[in-house]
Design an enzyme around this catalytic site. Structure first.
Site, PDB file in Angstrom:
ATOM      1  N   LYS A 127       0.833  -1.203   0.000  1.00 55.91           N
ATOM      2  CA  LYS A 127       0.000   0.000   0.000  1.00 55.91           C
ATOM      3  C   LYS A 127       0.866   1.251   0.000  1.00 55.91           C
ATOM      4  CE  LYS A 127      -4.063   0.185   2.177  1.00 55.91           C
ATOM      5  NZ  LYS A 127      -5.058   0.117   3.272  1.00 55.91           N
ATOM      6  N   VAL A 128       0.531   2.155  -0.911  1.00 54.97           N
ATOM      7  CA  VAL A 128       1.255   3.418  -1.074  1.00 54.97           C
ATOM      8  C   VAL A 128       0.233   4.549  -1.047  1.00 54.97           C
ATOM      9  CG1 VAL A 128       2.736   4.762  -2.605  1.00 54.97           C
ATOM     10  CG2 VAL A 128       2.963   2.265  -2.535  1.00 54.97           C
TER      11      VAL A 128
END
Length: 316
Positions: A127-128
């Site tokens: 996740k970014v």
């Protein structure tokens, strides 16, 4: 409804060993997500981590966190692996990079690659956040064949930009997590009653259109933050309203369980862009701007994840 997937937005050791498996086995969910706030809640409040934390005493706080979190992620990955092997579009668990790295693209890329290599599972998404430097990180990870979950997406414009990057560069599965209910929590106190409990759905639908302009078989809109913030709404309000083709909804347990009691049997037809524009015009008449709200919510979301992560690390 094969083109709509329901994921679980919750992670905790006891849950993974029991109810999570039941949800998978009965076909209720086909993926899961985690974030710093969920890990903070689980690790600081659940008794199921305490023995392991005691054994890790003396190690650096982030090392303790990663030992605990990666164990949970691996457990979730194993439980979801049969779904992934059957259909590589499903069966994912997401792990977020250190939220304190969100403004440093180089360090974020290095951490993402390290975590993905350490976990060594094809059904783990990194996740970014959709921050300014996040776009560079997304591009680098896509080129490195790492599955990506772009989180804290509030702006349709940004959603479109991210989808464009992923359409060109993604070699593995990627989802764009559009946050929903936080809009209504922010806007409803300022809006007249006839415009309440609609901003989140309107904005999410516009994001969905932006994403689908560039989407391919690897890229999907994922609706997140789909737990209700108002007691006046049904617990599964946002799941049912956003049950669109080629989309995913990751939901907290309360919303998920409510939806499973009476699930949709047909897709919802998204509102037309003309209807969304008319709604935005009405909001503007009350000095409410969705794009400005999106920018504010992104900043607040980044801060909230940092605060949760800091609280978790300090608990060790």
């Amino acid at each position: 409804m094969q083109e709509f997937s329901l994921w679980c937005d919750f992670i905790e050791r006891d849950f993974l060993e029991n109810d999570f498996l039941k949800l998978i086995n009965k076909g209720a969910i086909c993926g899961a997500t985690s974030n710093p706030s969920l890990f903070c809640e689980a690790i600081t409040k659940s008794a199921f981590y305490q023995d392991e934390i005691a054994k890790l005493k003396g190690k650096k706080a982030k090392e303790i966190y990663e030992t605990l979190a990666l164990k949970d992620i691996l457990q979730a990955s194993s439980a979801l692996m049969p779904l992934y092997e059957k259909d590589p579009n499903n069966g994912y668990i997401s792990l977020e990079i250190d939220p304190f790295l969100e403004d440093d693209a180089i360090k974020s890329i290095d951490e993402a690659k390290r975590l993905f290599k350490t976990l060594n599972r094809p059904n783990v998404m990194i996740k970014v956040p959709a921050s300014e430097s996040g776009l560079e990180v997304i591009s680098a990870l896509a080129q490195a064949s790492i599955p990506i979950n772009v989180t804290l997406v509030f702006s349709p414009k940004i959603a479109g930009e991210i989808a464009q990057i992923l359409a060109k560069e993604a070699q593995k599965r990627a989802v764009i997590s559009v946050f929903v209910s936080r809009f209504d929590k922010e806007i409803d106190p300022l809006a007249p009653q006839n415009l309440q409990a609609q901003s989140g759905i309107m904005n999410a639908t516009e994001c969905y259109y932006q994403i689908n302009q560039h989407a391919n078989k690897l890229i999907s809109a994922l609706f997140a933050s789909t737990g209700v913030k108002s007691n006046a709404l049904a617990k599964d309000y946002y799941i049912k309203a956003l049950c669109f083709k080629n989309s995913i909804n990751t939901a907290p347990l309360e919303a998920l369980n409510a939806y499973l009691l009476d699930p949709n049997t047909e897709y919802q037809t998204p509102l037309k862009i003309t209807e969304i524009e008319a709604f935005k015009k009405e909001l503007k008449a009350h000095n409410i701007d969705l794009e400005n709200t999106a920018q504010k919510l992104l900043k607040e979301g980044l801060i909230a994840f940092k605060q949760s992560f800091e609280k978790l690390l300090s608990s060790f």
